[in-house]
Write a protein that holds these residues in place. Structure first.
Motif, PDB file in Angstrom:
ATOM      1  N   PHE A   1       0.046  11.800   4.084  1.00 48.71           N
ATOM      2  CA  PHE A   1      -0.601  10.537   4.479  1.00 48.71           C
ATOM      3  C   PHE A   1       0.096  10.050   5.729  1.00 48.71           C
ATOM      4  CE2 PHE A   1       2.706   7.393   3.508  1.00 48.71           C
ATOM      5  CZ  PHE A   1       3.531   8.092   2.631  1.00 48.71           C
ATOM      6  N   ASN A   2      -0.540   9.178   6.446  1.00 48.13           N
ATOM      7  CA  ASN A   2       0.103   8.577   7.607  1.00 48.13           C
ATOM      8  C   ASN A   2      -0.747   7.413   8.091  1.00 48.13           C
ATOM      9  OD1 ASN A   2       2.113   8.213   9.418  1.00 48.13           O
ATOM     10  ND2 ASN A   2       1.710  10.036  10.638  1.00 48.13           N
ATOM     11  N   SER A   3      -0.232   6.694   9.066  1.00 43.24           N
ATOM     12  CA  SER A   3      -1.011   5.591   9.630  1.00 43.24           C
ATOM     13  C   SER A   3      -0.507   5.304  11.029  1.00 43.24           C
ATOM     14  CB  SER A   3      -0.867   4.340   8.761  1.00 43.24           C
ATOM     15  OG  SER A   3       0.489   3.998   8.646  1.00 43.24           O
TER      16      SER A   3
ATOM     17  N   ARG B   1       0.095  -1.618   9.763  1.00 41.02           N
ATOM     18  CA  ARG B   1      -0.186  -0.401   9.012  1.00 41.02           C
ATOM     19  C   ARG B   1      -1.049  -0.650   7.786  1.00 41.02           C
ATOM     20  NH1 ARG B   1       1.186   0.960  13.153  1.00 41.02           N
ATOM     21  NH2 ARG B   1       2.700   2.524  13.801  1.00 41.02           N
TER      22      ARG B   1
ATOM     23  N   ASN C   1       0.819  -1.212   0.000  1.00 42.58           N
ATOM     24  CA  ASN C   1       0.000   0.000   0.000  1.00 42.58           C
ATOM     25  C   ASN C   1       0.853   1.262   0.000  1.00 42.58           C
ATOM     26  OD1 ASN C   1      -2.322   1.435  -0.056  1.00 42.58           O
ATOM     27  ND2 ASN C   1      -2.901   1.064   2.078  1.00 42.58           N
ATOM     28  N   GLY C   2       1.274   1.654  -1.169  1.00 36.29           N
ATOM     29  CA  GLY C   2       1.966   2.932  -1.317  1.00 36.29           C
ATOM     30  C   GLY C   2       3.118   3.081  -0.354  1.00 36.29           C
TER      31      GLY C   2
ATOM     32  N   MET D   1      -7.420   1.360   3.454  1.00 39.56           N
ATOM     33  CA  MET D   1      -7.680   2.013   2.174  1.00 39.56           C
ATOM     34  C   MET D   1      -6.400   2.096   1.368  1.00 39.56           C
ATOM     35  SD  MET D   1     -10.934   3.403   1.977  1.00 39.56           S
ATOM     36  CE  MET D   1     -12.311   3.543   3.111  1.00 39.56           C
ATOM     37  N   ARG D   2      -6.602   2.241   0.063  1.00 42.99           N
ATOM     38  CA  ARG D   2      -5.488   2.183  -0.881  1.00 42.99           C
ATOM     39  C   ARG D   2      -4.847   3.547  -1.054  1.00 42.99           C
ATOM     40  NH1 ARG D   2      -4.942  -2.146  -4.702  1.00 42.99           N
ATOM     41  NH2 ARG D   2      -6.938  -3.001  -4.061  1.00 42.99           N
ATOM     42  N   HIS D   3      -3.583   3.635  -0.692  1.00 39.41           N
ATOM     43  CA  HIS D   3      -2.854   4.893  -0.824  1.00 39.41           C
ATOM     44  C   HIS D   3      -2.916   5.425  -2.251  1.00 39.41           C
ATOM     45  CE1 HIS D   3       1.229   7.097   0.059  1.00 39.41           C
ATOM     46  NE2 HIS D   3       0.295   7.901  -0.366  1.00 39.41           N
TER      47      HIS D   3
ATOM     48  N   GLN E   1      -5.660   4.980   9.234  1.00 37.68           N
ATOM     49  CA  GLN E   1      -4.929   5.505   8.083  1.00 37.68           C
ATOM     50  C   GLN E   1      -5.500   6.851   7.717  1.00 37.68           C
ATOM     51  OE1 GLN E   1      -5.478   2.553   4.971  1.00 37.68           O
ATOM     52  NE2 GLN E   1      -3.680   1.402   5.657  1.00 37.68           N
ATOM     53  N   THR E   2      -4.643   7.698   7.173  1.00 34.18           N
ATOM     54  CA  THR E   2      -5.149   8.987   6.728  1.00 34.18           C
ATOM     55  C   THR E   2      -4.466   9.383   5.427  1.00 34.18           C
ATOM     56  OG1 THR E   2      -5.597  11.255   7.402  1.00 34.18           O
ATOM     57  CG2 THR E   2      -3.515  10.339   8.135  1.00 34.18           C
ATOM     58  N   TYR E   3      -5.239   9.973   4.537  1.00 39.10           N
ATOM     59  CA  TYR E   3      -4.714  10.456   3.251  1.00 39.10           C
ATOM     60  C   TYR E   3      -5.257  11.859   3.025  1.00 39.10           C
ATOM     61  CZ  TYR E   3      -3.868   5.487   2.768  1.00 39.10           C
ATOM     62  OH  TYR E   3      -3.452   4.205   2.992  1.00 39.10           O
TER      63      TYR E   3
ATOM     64  N   GLN F   1       2.985   3.363   3.013  1.00 41.17           N
ATOM     65  CA  GLN F   1       2.598   3.208   4.418  1.00 41.17           C
ATOM     66  C   GLN F   1       3.517   2.309   5.233  1.00 41.17           C
ATOM     67  OE1 GLN F   1       0.679   5.099   5.874  1.00 41.17           O
ATOM     68  NE2 GLN F   1      -1.366   5.356   4.991  1.00 41.17           N
TER      69      GLN F   1
ATOM     70  N   LEU G   1       5.250   6.563  -5.238  1.00 40.69           N
ATOM     71  CA  LEU G   1       4.709   7.279  -4.082  1.00 40.69           C
ATOM     72  C   LEU G   1       5.726   7.410  -2.972  1.00 40.69           C
ATOM     73  CD1 LEU G   1       1.140   5.820  -3.739  1.00 40.69           C
ATOM     74  CD2 LEU G   1       1.809   8.099  -4.449  1.00 40.69           C
TER      75      LEU G   1
ATOM     76  N   ASP H   1      -4.081   9.148  -3.550  1.00 42.96           N
ATOM     77  CA  ASP H   1      -3.057   9.996  -4.126  1.00 42.96           C
ATOM     78  C   ASP H   1      -3.475  10.451  -5.526  1.00 42.96           C
ATOM     79  OD1 ASP H   1      -0.268  10.867  -3.327  1.00 42.96           O
ATOM     80  OD2 ASP H   1       0.042  10.204  -5.396  1.00 42.96           O
TER      81      ASP H   1
END
Ligand code: FAD
Ligand code: SF4
Ligand code: SF4
Lengths: 610, 445
Positions: B322-324, A578, A531-532, B381-383, B333-335, A534, A597, B387
């Protein structure tokens, strides 16, 4: 709750101890009616007019074992072997005088072969010396390579040497059909039959004291975890700090126990006769036949998988992938590897596991199996056909759509055991680059070995030859069965769970896994997507990958994981804190060059390995 | 010219730049770091204490990796930097020269001058040594630990101690846990979850002092409400700040951190800083803080600066935020940006599962309806999806409609997009039907 768990643990241990003790507490007696019942089932008469039972009784008498009572199986088994050897020898000696090449005939050969100071050995000589056409044929078959023109002998001595060897071979094979077999299945039958004490006196009670306690204890240990582990979620607390899961002394004890069990099971199963007796009622109710050691093994397999599947349900109750997968793989074991084959036997059909595919099922193309299947009408023919379709079409096509996981962690019995019984040990698989290298060499060599062995076998089957390009078919089969079929897949593959992790066989040895791995690596929709950006490189995924894949090394670069060995157990994805990993079958392009990314792509070029 | 590049600090920032320098050049590379001989993942320290992993599992590269890639390592502490002579003084007496110097010295836990803050039993959670100290402090078992400071490291430390069944009291100065980042509802959800884990959470409570027992070790703390709480371990987790004391005596400009421009250059030529210890005069992205104490920014900075040194001068540009994190059993998770309270022009749409710990909050512009950010709890969720959508400046309606494309939960998980979309429709009088997942949406350029 804690208390129930404790009681469960002690109950389980008690069951295990009793199960183990039961191996040693049988008592035995060579009783006449047992001998008759065991050996004269067909009432076959030996040429001399006697029965095998009588011959065996005579041997026992000669050794003064008849009626003797044994309190330990070691003495009994050693005497049993002695008695069988003596009987087999007796019957051969006895029949040699009737059907063998007699000393006078041998003398006649020696003198007849010398002509004008030369050694001339040919069919003509045999015709004059041996009047019995059967005997003559035996010698022609066995010694035609010594005939004149084929071979020159300078003197009588060297001729005698060759001939005597052959004669011994011929004579000692006489009466073979009346020999008492010393193969595992027969020794199991005999030890079970002569067993007169121990658990045989009360099978139900002993069944309860062993399997009963193990099942009750195992469940009582696992079930309270619903509460004790706390809320649903990844609960790997203490795994690296507990002796049994962290290669401590307890792990070595488990290893020793498992290895010991497998050695007995594969190489001396009659020592387990007392435990095999315990499952006779189960076997009878399924196949209508008493249990052999493979039935005992199948039963233990199912019981352990069930107890540990319950553990999986509790541990991963938040994770539907794990729940579904555990259910399916458990079902395939119970139904396809256990119930269906036993029921087939009940209806006089061949024992057949519809999900077991060549080359994991390495003896599928052995003559005995092909003959057995083809002798069983349409069903047998279908089974043979199915086995071929399974390997050639279903396996690769499914691997294309779903990766090898559909088999390795949803269907396969070895996988099923690894994913349930072996789950507590998954973290012990080595993640080093070195072990990856070893893995690739080893697993592909086994595949190559399996293919060569099978080609040789098939060629022999259809051509009737016994050696091909200098390889003796029987020998190569034996070597494979011993090294790969027994030692690697069983003794090491399962016995070493506690130290090498739960997929030792699947990773380093399974030829079917190697085959599907090639499909998965080069042509499959399956991959683990990362996932990107993360990933925090924490290492949980790599640590808990049972296949020793360094998942993190891909995840931190943002690359998809496309590895031949991944069995799609889904645990890396489950333990990732994560949410970085997702097992997917998709048409989307695979990411192999790093993910833009996270500005990370393929690493240090100097170093091709990384 | 072949440079001798010296990097101080073998954390993620220092190691990432070393790897890219190696990839892009054959300069001599030396990493000097005092904490551990090899790079490890600081983010996973908790899992060692909890027994999920051993310390060696935290090392992403096998030990042979460094020598094989000609990255020299030296375990030592740099006492001072002489930028005029381009040399470093090490604690072992050695002097090391460089042609380029990269500072990647990370952070250290904050201490606010509390009485008793240096007593045995009182500790932060940052380094390998802190991990060993915690192991030592709890080796005979404890009756209670008190943790000060309601952020991510605090809750991690609470989780660690709870994993060994020690009672934990958690003091949070504000009226919400991590309230400067999380909206109230989400913060409350996490606080409920702390109760599930039997964490004794005290809001609006601060540490006043730590009391020593007869043995000289911490025996209790006193709160600003005057309450004394007996405990054997005190965890100080009230944030971290750049670990740059030794830099202060040099000519390199510092504020809270080492001051850098968007190229990660300090005021001294050939001296750069990156990772936790760097502070931008002004962040090149505008919407980020000048000190970014997170894992992935260290990686991006590392690659950026290596590009500058070996190839073309490149400004730091970390892209969309973004972060988690994970709060015990709840993944987060956050975007994009979701602030605790919507700004002037913003509106939040929030969905929460009635019983489970699952929630989604989407922030968007109420005038243009442009999507701004998303927080998710318990749903992955998918980064890549967000993005892309942020780049394409998609509207909130588009996000809602295509939510299924972004779902990253494992297979067979129950999916909630239909519920989420239904709630969005009823709140906003819209009539959006969720689109089936479609790979093309995600991967076509
Ligand atoms: C418990 C914990 C959990 C975290 N979890 C997350 C998370 O989930 N997600 C996230 O994004 N971030 C997380 N972080 C933050 C993240 O770990 C940091 O942002 C990151 O590690 C910083 O990396 P760095 O390379 O800048 O510095 P560091 O990793 O701190 O490395 C700097 C190194 O330099 C050494 N050093 C310093 N001064 C000297 C000197 N004078 N001489 C020699 N050596 C020196 C230090 O000893 C240290 O080893 C977490 C941090 C902690 C402590
Ligand atoms: S990579 Fe993941 S899914 Fe594949 S075998 Fe390893 S843990 Fe299982
Ligand atoms: S578990 Fe997840 S976060 Fe940790 S290293 Fe693996 S992918 Fe990265």
């Amino acid at each position: 709750m804690k208390l129930i768990q404790q009681i469960g643990l002690y109950t389980f241990i008690a069951g295990m101890l009793l199960f183990t003790a039961n191996v040693f507490i049988g008592s035995y007696r060579f009783e006449e009616q047992t001998i008759v019942a065991q050996l004269d089932a067909t009432q076959d008469k030996i040429d001399t007019g006697d029965t095998i039972a009588n011959g065996f009784k005579a041997a026992l008498k000669e050794l003064s074992f008849l009626g003797k009572k044994y309190n330990g199986e070691f003495d009994f088994i050693s005497d049993l072997n002695q008695a069988i050897t003596l009987y087999n020898k007796n019957i051969t000696t006895e029949l040699v005088t009737v059907n063998g090449i007699t000393p006078s005939e041998i003398e006649a050969l020696y003198s007849g072969v010398q002509k004008d100071g030369k050694i001339i050995y040919n069919e003509e000589l045999l015709t004059t010396v041996l009047t019995d056409p059967a005997k003559k044929q035996k010698l022609i078959d066995g010694t035609n390579w010594m005939f004149e023109g084929q071979r020159e002998y300078a003197d009588l001595e060297s001729f005698k040497n060759d001939l005597n060897l052959k004669l011994e071979e011929i004579n000692s094979s006489i009466g073979k059909q009346y020999h008492i077999s010393t193969e595992a299945w027969n020794l199991v039958n005999l030890t079970k039959a002569f067993n007169v004490g121990g658990s045989k006196t009360n099978v139900e009670l002993w069944f309860f004291l062993t399997f009963g306690l193990i099942i009750i204890g195992g469940l009582a240990y696992n079930l309270p975890n619903i509460k004790l582990l706390g809320m649903a979620g990844i609960k790997n607390n203490g795994i690296q700090q507990t002796s049994i899961s962290n290669k401590g002394w307890l792990a070595w004890i488990v290893l020793g126990y498992l290895v010991g069990f497998y050695l007995l099971l594969y190489f001396a199963p009659h020592y387990l006769n007392n435990n095999i007796l315990l499952v006779d009622p189960v076997s009878n109710s399924l196949s209508g036949k008493p249990a052999g050691h493979w039935f005992l093994y199948g039963f233990i397999y199912c019981v352990s998988m069930t107890i540990m599947a319950v553990r999986m349900y509790i541990k991963y109750r938040h994770n539907n992938y794990q729940i579904f997968r555990t259910t399916v793989v458990w079902f395939f074991q119970i139904a396809f590897a256990f119930l269906i084959p036993e029921l087939l036997v009940r209806f006089d059909k061949p024992w057949y596991d519809f999900k077991n595919a060549w080359p994991l099922d390495y003896d599928f193309f052995f003559a005995f199996n092909i003959d057995d299947l083809l002798a069983n009408g349409t069903l047998g023919a279908f089974m043979f056909f199915w086995g071929i379709i399974l390997t050639l079409i279903i396996i690769p096509v499914m691997a294309y759509f779903f990766g090898k996981r559909w088999y390795c962690s949803w269907v396969c019995g070895c996988g099923g055991l690894a994913e349930t019984v072996g789950d507590p040990y998954r973290q012990n698989s080595s993640k080093t680059l070195l072990s990856w290298k070893v893995e690739r060499y080893l697993v592909h060599s086994v595949l190559a070995f399996a293919i060569v062995m099978t080609l040789v076998t098939l060629y022999a089957y259809y051509s009737g030859a016994t050696t091909i390009a200098g390889i003796d078919v029987y020998t190569i089969q034996k070597i494979y069965s011993f090294l790969i079929g027994s030692i690697f897949s069983g003794v090491i593959g399962t016995g070493f769970y506690p130290i090498f992790g739960n997929r030792t066989w699947c990773r380093f040895g399974c030829p079917l896994a190697a085959y599907m791995g090639i499909v998965q690596r080069f042509k499959s929709k399956f991959r683990i997507t990362t996932n990107g950006g993360q990933c925090i490189s924490c290492g949980n995924c790599s640590t808990y990958c049972e296949q020793g894949i360094d998942v993190r090394s891909y995840a931190q670069k943002g690359e998809d994981i496309i590895r031949a060995s991944c069995v799609g157990c889904g645990v890396c994805s489950a333990v990732c804190p994560r949410g970085v990993l997702k097992l997917e079958n998709s048409d989307a392009p695979k990411k192999v060059d790093g993910n833009p990314l996270i500005f990370e792509n393929n690493i240090v070029k100097l170093n091709k390995d990384v | 010219m072949k440079e001798k590049i010296v990097i101080i600090g073998n954390g993620i920032a220092g190691v990432t730049i070393a790897r890219y320098l190696r990839k892009y050049s054959n300069h001599e590379i030396l990493i000097i770091s005092s904490e551990t001989p090899y790079f490890f993942s600081r983010t996973a320290l908790m899992y060692v204490y909890m027994g999920h992993m051993k310390f060696e599992h935290l090392q992403p590269y096998e030990n042979w990796f460094w020598e094989k890639n000609k990255i020299d390592l030296k375990q030592a502490f740099v006492q001072s930097i002489d930028t005029n002579n381009k040399s470093l003084q090490l604690d072992n007496g050695e002097q090391v020269n460089y042609t380029k110097l990269i500072l990647a010295t990370g952070s250290k836990p904050n201490k606010f001058g509390w009485p008793g803050q240096d007593l045995p039993g009182v500790q932060g959670l940052y380094s390998k040594q802190d991990l060993d100290t915690l192991e030592e402090n709890t080796k005979n078992g404890i009756n209670r630990a008190v943790i000060i400071g309601g952020g991510l490291i605090g809750i991690e430390m609470a989780e660690m101690l709870r994993a060994r069944n020690y009672p934990v009291t958690f003091l949070v100065r504000e009226n919400l846990f991590w309230g400067n980042v999380l909206p109230k509802e989400e913060s409350e959800m996490i606080m409920r979850h702390m109760k599930d884990h039997h964490i004794d959470l005290r809001l609006k409570t601060e540490l006043k002092e730590i009391i020593a027992g007869a043995d000289g070790k911490a025996k209790s703390i006193i709160t600003n409400h005057g309450e004394e709480i007996p405990c054997q371990v005190v965890g100080l987790t009230a944030g971290v700040s750049p670990n740059i004391d030794f830099v202060k005596s040099s000519n390199i400009d510092t504020k809270r951190g080492i001051l850098v421009n968007e190229y990660l250059e300090t005021n001294i030529p050939d001296v750069y800083a990156l990772g936790d210890c760097a502070e931008f005069h002004q962040h090149p992205s505008g919407d980020r803080r000048n000190i970014e104490q997170i894992w992935y920014t260290g990686k991006i900075m590392g690659k950026t600066l290596a590009t500058t040194i070996c190839k073309t001068k490149t400004a730091y540009n970390p892209g969309h935020w973004f972060n988690s994190a994970k709060f015990m059993d709840i993944e987060y998770q956050t975007y994009g940006w979701v602030f605790p309270k919507p700004k002037e022009n913003e509106k939040h749409f929030s969905w929460m599962h009635p019983t489970k710990y699952l929630s989604v909050r989407i922030c968007y512009d109420k005038n243009t309806s442009a999507f701004i950010g998303i927080n998710t709890f318990g749903i992955r969720m998918r980064h890549q999806a967000f993005d892309k959508w942020l780049n394409e400046k998609r509207s909130v309606d588009y996000i809602i409609e295509h939510l299924k494309d972004a779902n990253f939960d494992p297979e067979f998980y129950k999916q909630y997009e239909n519920e989420i979309v239904a709630q969005f429709n009823s709140e906003n009088d819209t009539n959006i039907t969720p689109k089936k997942r479609n790979w093309k949406n995600l991967f076509s350029a």
